[in-house]
Design an enzyme around this catalytic site. Structure first.
Site, PDB file in Angstrom:
ATOM      1  N   ASN A   7       0.966  -1.170   0.100  1.00 24.64           N
ATOM      2  CA  ASN A   7      -0.090   0.017  -0.102  1.00 24.64           C
ATOM      3  C   ASN A   7       0.929   1.121  -0.123  1.00 24.64           C
ATOM      4  OD1 ASN A   7      -1.785   1.887   0.355  1.00 24.64           O
ATOM      5  ND2 ASN A   7      -2.816   1.132   2.484  1.00 24.64           N
ATOM      6  N   ARG A  91      -2.376  -2.044  -3.603  1.00 26.01           N
ATOM      7  CA  ARG A  91      -3.571  -1.487  -3.468  1.00 26.01           C
ATOM      8  C   ARG A  91      -3.652  -0.452  -4.383  1.00 26.01           C
ATOM      9  NH1 ARG A  91      -5.871   0.433   2.229  1.00 26.01           N
ATOM     10  NH2 ARG A  91      -7.681   0.906   1.502  1.00 26.01           N
ATOM     11  N   HIS A 180     -12.777   2.789   0.401  1.00 25.24           N
ATOM     12  CA  HIS A 180     -12.666   1.716   1.161  1.00 25.24           C
ATOM     13  C   HIS A 180     -13.319   0.424   0.723  1.00 25.24           C
ATOM     14  CE1 HIS A 180     -12.627   5.187   4.413  1.00 25.24           C
ATOM     15  NE2 HIS A 180     -11.405   4.729   4.310  1.00 25.24           N
ATOM     16  N   ARG A 241     -11.651  15.656   7.666  1.00 26.16           N
ATOM     17  CA  ARG A 241     -12.058  15.893   6.546  1.00 26.16           C
ATOM     18  C   ARG A 241     -13.673  16.339   6.913  1.00 26.16           C
ATOM     19  NH1 ARG A 241     -10.820  10.455   3.292  1.00 26.16           N
ATOM     20  NH2 ARG A 241      -8.870  10.471   4.401  1.00 26.16           N
ATOM     21  N   GLU A 384      -7.966  -5.597   4.912  1.00 26.66           N
ATOM     22  CA  GLU A 384      -7.671  -5.203   3.713  1.00 26.66           C
ATOM     23  C   GLU A 384      -6.583  -5.944   2.981  1.00 26.66           C
ATOM     24  OE1 GLU A 384      -7.922  -1.217   5.453  1.00 26.66           O
ATOM     25  OE2 GLU A 384      -9.031  -0.612   3.632  1.00 26.66           O
TER      26      GLU A 384
END
Ligand code: ADP
Length: 402
Positions: A7, A91, A180, A241, A384
């Site tokens: 990743n 990823r 996601h 955010r 993940e």
């Protein structure tokens, strides 16, 4: 089959070496500060051996060389030779509409990932740097791209189109993509297994609540809606955010705070969310402590966060014509009984009652609702990397049988 999962961020590389057949993680770690002074590698092996190596990594290629060297190192390594690695799973954050599932990386695939850069200017270039570095170093093994957006490609147009002129979608691909996806897909699969039901019969609301946070409506195993949008800025209030706001606020801030559009975009990404509301921290552990000591803005930030998650659960229950389970995952979803309690209070009318005692327990996959409830409340740790390893193994099997 040993699979190397990566990743890549702009200045960091997270990795795992996974033995896919036994689902065992042989080594994992993170290389930080690529291209900066003081880059370092934290490497953990299956033998519980943890080391921190301070070594320069000027770019992704040097970074990956360092990591691969650690994997075969006499002392801290876990394999004898790099030829033991059967495939690489990468990823990739944004696959646009080009990728509905994971794919073996070819030159054309790289070109298509490049086309998605304008939609993920921070993430896709870093993902590509990792892919190109690994393919340069290990050209003879398959490299697979697994996308954060792919799982949400099943959303219908009524869910993914904005109320904007249609030509903007045609010209620029302006639509909701969702993110996601790897995590939402994983926890949905795990929920079906845990409940002993077919995924195709289930209506699930999956809540991935980490620093970045999103909710998805998963009906019959397919994502039919999700809270993040064209970028990961839309939807829930997150660590830093803002989530959804009235778009008219953007020119208003530009005008009053004398900022450019780009500056407002960064402001809404990095200074907003629970950090901006609380004026304290983006980390819910800090907020929980402060709220316990009577900090009202920390409490307000947590309330706003939880309220918005709750609204999405309600909206998605209606969108799916009912809900069989609500699933909590990621840093906050897995670890914060306080936030889960805030979110679940008010869901009783749906047929979901939080069991406070079960909610306070820690552990692996577990049910936190009352026994016999029509709507199950589940905590499912996400993984993940394991999804990326499994997808990589699945595609490699296709290569062999072709
Ligand atoms: P990401 O992968 O998006 O960076 P994570 O899924 O690792 O984020 O989640 C990180 C967040 O989870 C932290 O910022 C913190 O807010 C929250 N978190 C982690 N552990 C706890 C805990 N024990 N209690 C409350 N919040 C926690």
């Amino acid at each position: 089959m040993k699979i190397f999962v990566l990743n890549c961020g702009s200045s960091s590389i997270k990795y795992q070496l996974v033995e896919n057949d036994s689902k065992k993680v042989l080594a994992k770690g993170v290389l930080e500060r690529i291209g900066m002074a003081g880059s370092f590698l934290k490497h953990y092996s299956v033998y519980d051996y943890a080391v921190e190596l301070k070594k320069p990594a000027h770019n992704h290629t040097e970074g990956i060389q360092l990591i691969l060297k650690a994997l075969v190192d006499n002392k801290i390594g876990v394999i004898k030779n790099l030829s033991e690695i059967s495939a690489f799973g990468h990823r990739v954050v944004h696959g646009g509409e080009a990728f509905r599932e994971a794919i073996i990386i070819t030159k054309n695939v790289i070109d298509d990932i490049k086309k998605c850069i304008p939609m993920a200017p921070l993430h896709n270039p870093a993902n590509l740097a990792g892919i190109e570095a690994c393919m340069g170093l290990m050209p003879n093994v398959p490299h697979i791209a697994v996308f954060d957006t792919a799982f949400h490609q099943t959303m219908p147009a009524k869910a993914y189109l904005y109320g904007l002129p249609y030509e903007l979608y045609i010209k620029y691909g302006l639509r909701k993509y969702g993110f996601h996806g790897i995590s939402h897909q994983y926890v949905a699969d795990m929920a079906a297994k845990y409940l002993g039901r077919n995924l195709s019969d289930l209506r699930l609301v999956t809540c991935h609540l980490g620093n970045g946070a999103s909710v998805a409506a998963v009906k019959g195993g397919e994502s039919i809606d999700t809270s993040m949008g064209f970028t990961p800025l839309e939807g829930l209030v997150m660590g830093t955010r803002c989530g959804e706001v009235d778009p008219a606020i953007i020119p208003f801030i530009m005008d009053r705070e004398d900022m450019t559009g780009k500056q407002v975009y960064q402001y809404l990404n990095n200074k907003a969310g629970v950090l901006g509301i609380s004026g304290l921290s983006s980390d819910f552990r800090d907020l929980e402590k402060a709220a316990e000591c009577g900090d009202e803005r920390a409490q307000l930030a947590m309330d706003i966060f939880s309220y918005r998650v709750k609204k999405y659960i309600g909206a998605y229950a209606v969108a799916m014509g009912g809900v069989d389970a609500v699933i909590f995952t990621a840093g906050l979803g897995e670890n914060s009984p306080v936030i889960r309690k805030n979110i679940c209070s008010g869901l009783e009318f749906l047929g979901a009652h939080l069991d406070t005692e079960k909610n306070n327990l820690r552990g692996e996959i577990r049910e936190i609702g009352s026994y016999g409830d029509a709507v199950k409340l589940l905590v499912i740790p996400t993984n993940e990397e394991m999804v990326i390893a499994e997808e990589t193994a699945r595609l490699c099997a296709n290569v062999v049988t072709l």
